[in-house]
Each structure stands twice: as structure tokens, then as C-alpha cells.
Design a protein around this motif. Structure first.
Motif, mmCIF file in Angstrom:
data_model
loop_
_atom_site.group_PDB
_atom_site.id
_atom_site.type_symbol
_atom_site.label_atom_id
_atom_site.label_comp_id
_atom_site.label_asym_id
_atom_site.label_seq_id
_atom_site.Cartn_x
_atom_site.Cartn_y
_atom_site.Cartn_z
ATOM 1 N N THR A 197 0.843 -1.185 0.000
ATOM 2 C CA THR A 197 0.000 0.000 0.000
ATOM 3 C C THR A 197 0.884 1.243 0.000
ATOM 4 O OG1 THR A 197 -0.103 -0.033 2.416
ATOM 5 C CG2 THR A 197 -1.888 -1.131 1.233
ATOM 6 N N GLY A 198 0.370 2.319 -0.563
ATOM 7 C CA GLY A 198 1.104 3.572 -0.552
ATOM 8 C C GLY A 198 2.382 3.511 -1.369
ATOM 9 N N GLU A 199 3.364 4.267 -0.957
ATOM 10 C CA GLU A 199 4.597 4.433 -1.724
ATOM 11 C C GLU A 199 5.641 3.412 -1.297
ATOM 12 O OE1 GLU A 199 4.688 9.094 -2.760
ATOM 13 O OE2 GLU A 199 4.700 8.661 -0.609
ATOM 14 N N ASP A 238 3.881 1.354 -6.316
ATOM 15 C CA ASP A 238 2.905 2.317 -5.814
ATOM 16 C C ASP A 238 1.481 1.757 -5.829
ATOM 17 O OD1 ASP A 238 2.399 4.902 -4.832
ATOM 18 O OD2 ASP A 238 1.862 5.650 -6.815
ATOM 19 N N GLY A 239 0.762 1.930 -4.710
ATOM 20 C CA GLY A 239 -0.679 1.742 -4.708
ATOM 21 C C GLY A 239 -1.222 0.341 -4.628
ATOM 22 N N ASP A 261 -4.620 5.173 -0.675
ATOM 23 C CA ASP A 261 -3.302 5.779 -0.518
ATOM 24 C C ASP A 261 -2.729 6.120 -1.898
ATOM 25 O OD1 ASP A 261 -0.756 6.528 0.574
ATOM 26 O OD2 ASP A 261 -1.067 5.109 2.212
ATOM 27 N N SER A 262 -1.468 6.460 -1.931
ATOM 28 C CA SER A 262 -0.827 6.841 -3.183
ATOM 29 C C SER A 262 -1.023 5.764 -4.247
ATOM 30 C CB SER A 262 0.667 7.051 -2.951
ATOM 31 O OG SER A 262 1.336 7.314 -4.159
ATOM 32 N N GLY A 263 -1.475 6.169 -5.427
ATOM 33 C CA GLY A 263 -1.571 5.280 -6.569
ATOM 34 C C GLY A 263 -2.607 4.180 -6.490
ATOM 35 N N TRP A 264 -3.524 4.253 -5.546
ATOM 36 C CA TRP A 264 -4.495 3.170 -5.352
ATOM 37 C C TRP A 264 -5.332 2.906 -6.594
ATOM 38 C CZ3 TRP A 264 -9.766 3.676 -5.941
ATOM 39 C CH2 TRP A 264 -10.251 4.985 -6.067
ATOM 40 N N HIS A 276 -8.080 9.647 -7.594
ATOM 41 C CA HIS A 276 -6.829 10.335 -7.319
ATOM 42 C C HIS A 276 -6.162 9.788 -6.060
ATOM 43 C CE1 HIS A 276 -7.988 13.329 -10.331
ATOM 44 N NE2 HIS A 276 -9.179 13.353 -9.752
ATOM 45 N N SER A 277 -4.827 9.881 -6.029
ATOM 46 C CA SER A 277 -4.070 9.455 -4.864
ATOM 47 C C SER A 277 -4.522 10.183 -3.611
ATOM 48 C CB SER A 277 -2.571 9.721 -5.078
ATOM 49 O OG SER A 277 -2.041 8.908 -6.094
ATOM 50 N N TRP A 278 -4.547 9.447 -2.519
ATOM 51 C CA TRP A 278 -4.849 9.969 -1.177
ATOM 52 C C TRP A 278 -6.265 10.528 -1.031
ATOM 53 C CZ3 TRP A 278 -0.188 12.129 -3.433
ATOM 54 C CH2 TRP A 278 0.958 11.399 -3.115
#
Length: 246
Positions: free
Chosen positions: A96-98, A102-103, A181-184, A219-221
Motif C-alpha cells: 500500500t502507498g509508496e 505504488d498503490g 493511498d498513493s496510486g491506489w 486520485h491518490s490519497w
């Protein structure tokens, strides 16, 4: 529409972004969860886990080790797992996240710098990541089975409703799993593509179908608001209902 990040050809077999449903469908790839930790320890990379330098995660030597020797080791472990299980296994480190990629949906692994404090802990994290990833694939297969197949001879309204419910359900499941999170959204679009594949929609049509439905609104986040999820679900559902009418 979102473009997948560029992946060097040499790394493509161990990068999860392009995994297809046939490559990850648990029904096609037997797996013994109980045997997995021992299997991880039997693979060649397990005998040569690079030692983490002393210091915090912000230490220059640790950062260089994480991007160098430790990443090379994680890549080698991915290749070994893919060689044994098939390409589905490369998702074990899709954090998850960075994280490494990613994502993703995996919580048991982050990246070499954070997940390899010592050799045995690194092997534990690999096994845990593999088991978590496989569990997620099996969970998705079960979710797909709740909505597929759409009953033969179903009316347009029934088809529309089935697709709306399925897409909204899957988007919500991915949001919960990734924490938005980022890139999900990369994995979300992939999961929706897997669902299309499971429904028998040719792979070459997925990009256009999902691009039209999502329209750059994830979108991320940011967790998508219910009206956005409903609109995405409705767009794809209408397209699928129209296909059935054609």
C-alpha cells in the motif's frame, strides 16, 4: 484515463501492474499456503539476504543499501517465486502507498529499507506478503463469483443493476484494502479489468471501457465520494447493458 508506469522489459515478469486475470486467477494456480513459508526459505535468495547497515531509515548508508543490494535481493526473490508459482506471485511486494510498487493492497511488506531489518525478519516478511497477496486474490475471486455470470436471458434493467452493484462493490473493496493511498487507482482499474476478463470481455477492450467509465476521477490519497463511485458504476453498467442489447 491512467497510463501504467513504464517498466523495463527485463523487470516486466516481476512487476505486478500488468498482471492479467488468467495470470492471477486462483482457480488456475494451485497454492499450498501452509507450505509457503518453508518454500520461501528453500529458494536460492533466502541463503544470501544482505545485511542491513546500522542506523535509522534516514541514514545515507541505509538508503543506499535499500535502493541497491536490498532491492536487487527483493527482485531476485520475486523472480524465484515467479519461477516456482507463476507470475501471480510477483504481487507479494505490492505494498500500500509508496512502497516498492505504488498503490498496492499488501500490508505485510513495504520496501527493503523498512521490511528487511534482519535476514530472518526479511524472509518472514516475504512469506507474509505472499500469503496476504494470495488471500486477496482469493477474496477477489469470491467477490467476482457473487456477480458472475449475469443470468442468461436477463433483461436490460437486470443487467444494468448487476453491473452497477458489482462495480461499486469492487471499487469500495479496493479503496478499503489500499486505504485510498498513493496510486491506489492503478490497482482499482486493474481489479475492474480482471472482473471484465472474468465476465468474458476481451482484454483489448478493457482500456477503452475503463477509461470512459472512470474518466480521470480517481486520485491518490483521496477516497472517491459516493456520487463518484455511483457515476463510474453507472457508466460502465450502461455500456455493458448496451452491449447486451446490440
Amino acid at each position: 484515463m491512467y497510463d501504467m508506469p513504464h517498466v523495463p522489459e527485463a523487470l516486466r515478469p516481476i512487476v505486478p501492474w500488468s498482471l492479467t486475470w488468467p495470470e492471477v486467477d486462483p482457480a488456475r494456480h494451485p497454492f499450498d499456503a501452509a507450505a509457503a513459508p518453508a518454500l520461501v526459505r528453500s529458494l536460492p535468495p533466502a541463503a544470501d539476504v544482505p545485511a542491513r547497515p546500522a542506523g535509522s531509515a534516514a541514514n545515507t548508508a541505509v538508503i543506499q543499501w535499500g535502493h541497491g543490494a536490498a532491492k536487487a535481493w527483493a527482485d531476485a526473490m520475486s523472480a524465484a517465486l515467479v519461477g516456482h508459482y507463476g507470475r501471480w506471485a510477483c504481487g507479494w511486494r505490492w505494498a500500500t502507498g509508496e512502497g516498492d510498487f505504488d498503490g498496492g493492497p499488501v500490508h505485510a511488506w513495504c520496501c527493503p529499507r523498512d521490511s528487511m531489518p534482519a535476514p530472518q525478519a526479511a524472509l518472514d516478511a516475504v512469506a507474509a506478503g505472499l500469503l496476504e497477496w494470495r488471500s486477496w486474490l482469493e477474496d477477489l475471486a469470491g467477490r467476482f463469483g457473487r456477480f458472475l455470470p449475469v443470468p442468461a436471458g436477463a433483461g436490460e434493467d437486470e443487467v444494468l443493476g448487476a453491473w452497477e452493484r458489482a462495480v461499486a462493490h469492487l471499487v469500495t473493496a479496493v479503496v478499503e484494502r489500499t486505504g485510498a493511498d498513493s496510486g491506489w487507482y492503478t490497482h482499482c482499474r486493474q481489479v475492474l479489468g480482471w472482473f471484465l476478463a472474468a465476465a468474458g470481455i476481451p482484454a483489448e477492450q478493457h482500456t477503452a471501457l475503463l477509461g470512459e467509465a472512470i474518466g480521470g476521477r480517481f486520485h491518490s490519497w483521496l477516497e472517491p465520494e459516493p456520487p463518484v463511485v455511483a457515476d463510474v458504476s453507472g457508466r460502465l453498467a450502461r455500456t455493458m447493458a448496451e452491449r447486451g442489447r446490440a
